[in-house]
Write a protein that holds these residues in place. Structure first.
Motif, PDB file in Angstrom:
ATOM      1  N   ASP A  74       0.828  -1.208   0.000  1.00 27.57           N
ATOM      2  CA  ASP A  74       0.000   0.000   0.000  1.00 27.57           C
ATOM      3  C   ASP A  74       0.864   1.262   0.000  1.00 27.57           C
ATOM      4  O   ASP A  74       0.522   2.273  -0.619  1.00 27.57           O
ATOM      5  CB  ASP A  74      -0.922   0.012   1.220  1.00 27.57           C
ATOM      6  CG  ASP A  74      -2.076  -0.970   1.093  1.00 27.57           C
ATOM      7  OD1 ASP A  74      -2.354  -1.404  -0.047  1.00 27.57           O
ATOM      8  OD2 ASP A  74      -2.678  -1.307   2.131  1.00 27.57           O
ATOM      9  N   ARG A  75       2.000   1.191   0.692  1.00 27.80           N
ATOM     10  CA  ARG A  75       2.870   2.369   0.823  1.00 27.80           C
ATOM     11  C   ARG A  75       3.870   2.506  -0.315  1.00 27.80           C
ATOM     12  O   ARG A  75       4.518   3.540  -0.459  1.00 27.80           O
ATOM     13  CB  ARG A  75       3.651   2.296   2.145  1.00 27.80           C
ATOM     14  CG  ARG A  75       2.791   2.316   3.394  1.00 27.80           C
ATOM     15  CD  ARG A  75       3.661   2.443   4.641  1.00 27.80           C
ATOM     16  NE  ARG A  75       4.637   1.350   4.771  1.00 27.80           N
ATOM     17  CZ  ARG A  75       4.408   0.202   5.395  1.00 27.80           C
ATOM     18  NH1 ARG A  75       3.216  -0.021   5.944  1.00 27.80           N
ATOM     19  NH2 ARG A  75       5.348  -0.725   5.483  1.00 27.80           N
ATOM     20  N   SER A  76       4.019   1.475  -1.103  1.00 28.94           N
ATOM     21  CA  SER A  76       5.131   1.417  -2.057  1.00 28.94           C
ATOM     22  C   SER A  76       4.981   2.333  -3.263  1.00 28.94           C
ATOM     23  O   SER A  76       5.972   2.696  -3.894  1.00 28.94           O
ATOM     24  CB  SER A  76       5.292  -0.016  -2.569  1.00 28.94           C
ATOM     25  OG  SER A  76       4.200  -0.367  -3.406  1.00 28.94           O
ATOM     26  N   GLY A  77       3.770   2.659  -3.623  1.00 24.86           N
ATOM     27  CA  GLY A  77       3.551   3.433  -4.832  1.00 24.86           C
ATOM     28  C   GLY A  77       3.652   2.618  -6.093  1.00 24.86           C
ATOM     29  O   GLY A  77       3.725   3.174  -7.200  1.00 24.86           O
ATOM     30  N   ALA A  78       3.664   1.307  -5.948  1.00 24.09           N
ATOM     31  CA  ALA A  78       3.769   0.443  -7.121  1.00 24.09           C
ATOM     32  C   ALA A  78       2.509   0.488  -7.972  1.00 24.09           C
ATOM     33  O   ALA A  78       2.535   0.162  -9.153  1.00 24.09           O
ATOM     34  CB  ALA A  78       4.058  -1.000  -6.690  1.00 24.09           C
ATOM     35  N   GLY A  79       1.380   0.891  -7.367  1.00 24.51           N
ATOM     36  CA  GLY A  79       0.154   1.055  -8.138  1.00 24.51           C
ATOM     37  C   GLY A  79      -0.695  -0.197  -8.178  1.00 24.51           C
ATOM     38  O   GLY A  79      -0.352  -1.245  -7.612  1.00 24.51           O
ATOM     39  N   PRO A  80      -1.834  -0.109  -8.885  1.00 26.19           N
ATOM     40  CA  PRO A  80      -2.762  -1.244  -8.955  1.00 26.19           C
ATOM     41  C   PRO A  80      -2.188  -2.379  -9.803  1.00 26.19           C
ATOM     42  O   PRO A  80      -1.261  -2.188 -10.592  1.00 26.19           O
ATOM     43  CB  PRO A  80      -3.996  -0.638  -9.638  1.00 26.19           C
ATOM     44  CG  PRO A  80      -3.440   0.481 -10.473  1.00 26.19           C
ATOM     45  CD  PRO A  80      -2.301   1.041  -9.669  1.00 26.19           C
ATOM     46  N   GLY A  81      -2.772  -3.551  -9.620  1.00 30.41           N
ATOM     47  CA  GLY A  81      -2.361  -4.694 -10.424  1.00 30.41           C
ATOM     48  C   GLY A  81      -1.226  -5.493  -9.825  1.00 30.41           C
ATOM     49  O   GLY A  81      -0.855  -6.544 -10.348  1.00 30.41           O
ATOM     50  N   THR A  82      -0.640  -5.008  -8.718  1.00 32.79           N
ATOM     51  CA  THR A  82       0.403  -5.766  -8.009  1.00 32.79           C
ATOM     52  C   THR A  82      -0.265  -6.679  -6.989  1.00 32.79           C
ATOM     53  O   THR A  82      -1.161  -6.261  -6.268  1.00 32.79           O
ATOM     54  CB  THR A  82       1.361  -4.799  -7.302  1.00 32.79           C
ATOM     55  OG1 THR A  82       1.988  -3.968  -8.285  1.00 32.79           O
ATOM     56  CG2 THR A  82       2.426  -5.554  -6.542  1.00 32.79           C
ATOM     57  N   TRP A  83       0.153  -7.923  -6.932  1.00 32.03           N
ATOM     58  CA  TRP A  83      -0.507  -8.874  -6.036  1.00 32.03           C
ATOM     59  C   TRP A  83       0.479  -9.921  -5.550  1.00 32.03           C
ATOM     60  O   TRP A  83       1.574 -10.083  -6.112  1.00 32.03           O
ATOM     61  CB  TRP A  83      -1.692  -9.541  -6.743  1.00 32.03           C
ATOM     62  CG  TRP A  83      -1.304 -10.335  -7.958  1.00 32.03           C
ATOM     63  CD1 TRP A  83      -0.981  -9.851  -9.185  1.00 32.03           C
ATOM     64  CD2 TRP A  83      -1.180 -11.754  -8.042  1.00 32.03           C
ATOM     65  NE1 TRP A  83      -0.667 -10.880 -10.036  1.00 32.03           N
ATOM     66  CE2 TRP A  83      -0.782 -12.052  -9.372  1.00 32.03           C
ATOM     67  CE3 TRP A  83      -1.373 -12.801  -7.144  1.00 32.03           C
ATOM     68  CZ2 TRP A  83      -0.554 -13.360  -9.810  1.00 32.03           C
ATOM     69  CZ3 TRP A  83      -1.152 -14.103  -7.577  1.00 32.03           C
ATOM     70  CH2 TRP A  83      -0.755 -14.363  -8.897  1.00 32.03           C
ATOM     71  N   THR A  84       0.104 -10.606  -4.461  1.00 30.63           N
ATOM     72  CA  THR A  84       1.004 -11.581  -3.843  1.00 30.63           C
ATOM     73  C   THR A  84       0.486 -12.999  -4.055  1.00 30.63           C
ATOM     74  O   THR A  84      -0.710 -13.243  -4.147  1.00 30.63           O
ATOM     75  CB  THR A  84       1.137 -11.324  -2.334  1.00 30.63           C
ATOM     76  OG1 THR A  84      -0.145 -11.449  -1.716  1.00 30.63           O
ATOM     77  CG2 THR A  84       1.700  -9.939  -2.071  1.00 30.63           C
TER      78      THR A  84
END
Length: 289
Positions: free
Chosen positions: A143-153
């Motif tokens: 949430d804090r990373s700024g990587a944006g949407p579409g990133t998932w684990t």
């Protein structure tokens, strides 16, 4: 090792490619001369199964199980070496109920887990405690990373992977996550293993090279073939190089990818993705008595 040459690429039915290097030709010759002492080792995703946006939907190429079943009785062992949990690779590969695979093993979590087709048994250790700690902290970090949407684990049990393939700018998202994930892993005694638009946090000492060497030495194999497609397969390539230096001939196969070029440069043979790997396995089975 020599660089890749286009002349090595030949996926015709029952035609074996000619390796581009002398070491590769020696490895293939040794396998053909004494298949009963040969280990054929294979990555799963990108090698036996096409890469897909959602790893849960990955399935082995339709020709994989028939080719493996034809080859398995003729060699000492077929080993599927994967970062996935072994039972996931077994399920996605369709190995559990397939006949003719008694010589197949699945070494999951980079060899930490083992599933034997002959006995249908799975052995697995306890997870590293750092994996649970990382799993708990990842949502807030993302949430804090700024990587944006579409990133998932992806929870792999003994490891956790962060994927960016679905992000609007997949490589930029991966680059944004590299440093914070490396810091998170280090705080909990884990390492970060990069792959094709994925960063995996896992315990140190778990890699495909160690798993391959252990399996080859345990069988006293006389030759080894390894096929892979991604950065996580480089330790297995290095293991084959080391085995060659010790006197065990080996063949390195790249399951071709436009996303990863490092394996191409080090491979003896390149084939056209999982379909090409299946073709190679089928050609070996056809050639061997």
């Amino acid at each position: 090792m020599g660089s890749h040459q286009d002349s090595t690429r030949d996926d015709s039915p029952h035609t074996l490619p000619t390796p581009a290097t002398a070491a590769g030709r020696e490895g293939l010759d040794a396998l053909l001369a004494d298949p009963g002492r040969a280990v054929v080792a294979l990555d799963f995703d990108g090698t036996l199964a096409p890469i897909v946006p959602d790893p849960d939907r990955a399935r082995a190429h339709p020709g994989a199980v028939p080719a493996l079943a034809a080859l398995a009785p003729k060699v000492a062992s077929i080993a599927v070496i994967t970062g996935r949990p072994a039972e996931v690779a077994v399920r996605h590969g369709g190995f559990a109920d397939a006949p003719g695979l008694d010589h197949l093993v699945v070494l999951g979590h980079y060899g930490a887990e083992r599933w034997d087709a002959a006995t249908r048994t799975l052995t697995t250790p306890e997870p590293h405690p750092g994996v649970a700690a990382v799993r708990a902290e990842l949502p807030g970090l993302l949430d804090r990373s700024g990587a944006g949407p579409g990133t998932w684990t992806e929870d792999k049990g003994h490891a956790v992977a962060v994927h960016t393939r679905r992000a609007p700018a997949p490589q930029a998202a991966l680059d944004a996550l590299r440093a914070p994930l490396t810091d998170l892993a280090a705080r909990h005694g884990l390492i970060v293993e990069p792959g094709r638009l994925v960063l995996e946090l896992r315990p140190p000492g778990m890699d495909k090279g160690a798993a391959l060497r252990s399996h080859v030495h345990g069988l006293g194999a006389g030759s080894v073939l390894f096929a892979g497609d991604d950065l996580g397969d480089l330790p297995a390539f290095a293991a084959v190089d080391a085995l060659r230096a010790e006197g065990t001939p080996g063949l390195l196969v790249c399951s071709g990818s436009d996303e990863v070029t490092e394996l191409r440069k080090r491979a003896d043979v390149e084939v056209a993705g999982p379909a090409g790997v299946v073709g190679l396995l089928a050609a070996l089975a056809h050639r061997l008595p």
